[in-house]
Scaffold this active site. Structure first.
Site, PDB file in Angstrom:
ATOM      1  N   ASN A   9       6.592   1.150   3.064  1.00 15.22           N
ATOM      2  CA  ASN A   9       7.795   1.423   2.218  1.00 15.22           C
ATOM      3  C   ASN A   9       7.772   2.683   1.395  1.00 15.22           C
ATOM      4  OD1 ASN A   9       9.930   0.820   0.567  1.00 15.22           O
ATOM      5  ND2 ASN A   9       9.330  -1.035  -0.638  1.00 15.22           N
ATOM      6  N   TRP A  10       8.701   3.548   1.806  1.00 19.24           N
ATOM      7  CA  TRP A  10       8.690   4.635   1.177  1.00 19.24           C
ATOM      8  C   TRP A  10       9.565   4.974  -0.069  1.00 19.24           C
ATOM      9  CZ3 TRP A  10       9.156   8.914   5.755  1.00 19.24           C
ATOM     10  CH2 TRP A  10       7.892   8.900   6.564  1.00 19.24           C
ATOM     11  N   LYS A  11      10.294   3.669  -0.466  1.00 17.60           N
ATOM     12  CA  LYS A  11      11.112   3.544  -1.382  1.00 17.60           C
ATOM     13  C   LYS A  11      12.180   4.874  -1.776  1.00 17.60           C
ATOM     14  CE  LYS A  11       7.661   0.454  -3.511  1.00 17.60           C
ATOM     15  NZ  LYS A  11       6.980  -0.213  -4.485  1.00 17.60           N
ATOM     16  N   HIS A  95      13.135  -7.003  -1.669  1.00 18.60           N
ATOM     17  CA  HIS A  95      12.078  -6.660  -2.296  1.00 18.60           C
ATOM     18  C   HIS A  95      12.323  -6.926  -3.861  1.00 18.60           C
ATOM     19  CE1 HIS A  95       9.595  -3.642  -4.217  1.00 18.60           C
ATOM     20  NE2 HIS A  95       8.952  -3.524  -2.905  1.00 18.60           N
ATOM     21  N   GLU A  97      11.921  -5.021  -6.386  1.00 13.70           N
ATOM     22  CA  GLU A  97      12.820  -3.697  -7.152  1.00 13.70           C
ATOM     23  C   GLU A  97      14.099  -4.305  -7.032  1.00 13.70           C
ATOM     24  OE1 GLU A  97      10.544  -0.682  -5.378  1.00 13.70           O
ATOM     25  OE2 GLU A  97       8.667  -1.173  -6.431  1.00 13.70           O
ATOM     26  N   GLU A 167       4.353 -10.150  -2.391  1.00 17.59           N
ATOM     27  CA  GLU A 167       3.953  -9.128  -2.964  1.00 17.59           C
ATOM     28  C   GLU A 167       4.155  -9.540  -4.492  1.00 17.59           C
ATOM     29  OE1 GLU A 167       5.200  -5.073  -1.045  1.00 17.59           O
ATOM     30  OE2 GLU A 167       6.878  -5.728  -2.003  1.00 17.59           O
ATOM     31  N   GLY A 173       2.633  -1.240  -7.526  1.00 18.39           N
ATOM     32  CA  GLY A 173       2.547   0.212  -8.328  1.00 18.39           C
ATOM     33  C   GLY A 173       1.778   0.154  -9.520  1.00 18.39           C
ATOM     34  N   GLY A 234       3.340   0.500  -0.408  1.00 13.23           N
ATOM     35  CA  GLY A 234       4.227   1.423  -1.322  1.00 13.23           C
ATOM     36  C   GLY A 234       3.645   2.638  -1.347  1.00 13.23           C
ATOM     37  N   GLY A 235       3.213   3.307  -2.406  1.00 10.24           N
ATOM     38  CA  GLY A 235       2.437   4.612  -2.938  1.00 10.24           C
ATOM     39  C   GLY A 235       1.753   4.996  -1.852  1.00 10.24           C
TER      40      GLY A 235
HETATM   41  P1  13P Z   1       2.572  -0.222  -3.944  1.00  6.21           P
HETATM   42  O1  13P Z   1       1.745  -0.059  -2.814  1.00  6.21           O
HETATM   43  O2  13P Z   1       2.753   1.266  -4.593  1.00  6.21           O
HETATM   44  O3  13P Z   1       2.019  -1.011  -5.230  1.00  6.21           O
HETATM   45  O4  13P Z   1       3.897  -0.785  -3.648  1.00  6.21           O
HETATM   46  C1  13P Z   1       4.024  -1.869  -2.980  1.00  6.21           C
HETATM   47  C2  13P Z   1       5.191  -2.299  -2.545  1.00  6.21           C
HETATM   48  O5  13P Z   1       6.157  -2.366  -3.328  1.00  6.21           O
HETATM   49  C3  13P Z   1       5.645  -2.262  -1.195  1.00  6.21           C
HETATM   50  O6  13P Z   1       7.012  -2.632  -0.965  1.00  6.21           O
END
Ligand code: 13P
Length: 249
Positions: A9-11, A95, A97, A167, A173, A234-235
């Site tokens: 997930n590149w956000k 998600h 967020e 999650e 993050g 994510g990251g």
């Molecule tokens: P991180 O791997 O950066 O903690 O993010 C997880 C995430 O929100 C994937 O959707």
């Protein structure tokens, strides 16, 4: 047997050209992987570039959100038809967020899951508790509410056409991963909820990803848990080398 599925997930990172470079790097590094399904979820504006870069590879495309109507006067929104046209097979829905910053609630998420499935996309349906909820020992209550409301009126589902992502919000993050025991316990609970909805045969075939600070050095122990069938990263998915290491767990 549930085939592991690992998604990046590149956000809100990567322009079209940056995304093209990153996707090309990943294509090269994971080309020999066969036993894991690999999905990249770039921002909307980079879907075309990534679709091009992964053409003919073992990588599939996903988006990070969609609208719940099939079309209409919804300025700024993106329909599932647009995503399919751009080459997507998956869409992340709910998600944390989006729940936190864009006020998405269980009812809205339920509409989006229904729209995604009706249009032929596979939803990656995200759930998870906040730190406060875990501290108050409400984790299971929150997961039950999110699962039952998010999947309301979805009377039966092809187990291949729904992915759940657990999650825990406190692990996203932050560099703090759930322990393998915490993650397995939550995944088992989620699978039991799915069994209550659709029977254990279906529940045993639905893949449940773990997400939250997944890194090359912790992915193997998470993936070794009975009910963990993949990762939503994510990251660590923003770097070709680390994402390839995760895929190659
Ligand atoms: P991180 O791997 O950066 O903690 O993010 C997880 C995430 O929100 C994937 O959707």
């Amino acid at each position: 047997m549930r085939k592991p599925i690992i998604a990046g997930n590149w956000k809100m990172y990567k322009t079209g050209s940056e995304a093209k470079t990153l996707a090309a790097g990943i294509v090269e590094k994971v080309q020999k992987v066969q036993e894991v399904q690999i999905v990249l979820c770039p921002p909307f504006t980079a879907l075309g570039a990534v679709a091009e870069a992964i053409k003919g590879s073992n990588i599939e495309l996903g988006a990070q959100n969609c609208h719940f109507e099939d079309k209409g006067a919804f300025t700024g929104e993106i329909s599932t038809a647009f995503l399919i046209d751009a080459g997507c097979k998956y869409v992340i829905i709910g998600h944390s967020e989006r729940r936190q910053y864009f006020a998405e609630d269980d009812a809205l998420i339920n509409k989006k899951i229904k729209r995604a499935q009706a249009s032929g996309l596979i939803p990656i349906f995200c759930i998870g508790e906040t730190l406060l909820e875990r501290q108050k020992e409400q984790t299971f209550d929150v997961l039950r509410r999110q699962v039952l409301h998010g999947l309301q009126e979805i009377s039966a589902t092809d187990p291949e056409r729904l992915i759940i992502a657990y999650e825990p919000v406190w692990a996203i993050g932050t560099g703090v991963t759930a322990t393998k025991e915490q993650a397995q316990e939550a995944h088992r609970y989620i699978r039991d909820l799915l069994a209550g909805l659709w029977g254990s045969e279906t529940a045993e075939r639905i893949r449940i990803q773990y997400g939250g600070s997944v890194k090359p050095d912790n992915v193997a122990e998470l993936m070794a848990q009975d009910d963990i069938d993949g990762a939503l990263v994510g990251g660590a998915s923003l770097d070709a080398d680390s994402f390839a290491k995760i895929v190659g767990f």
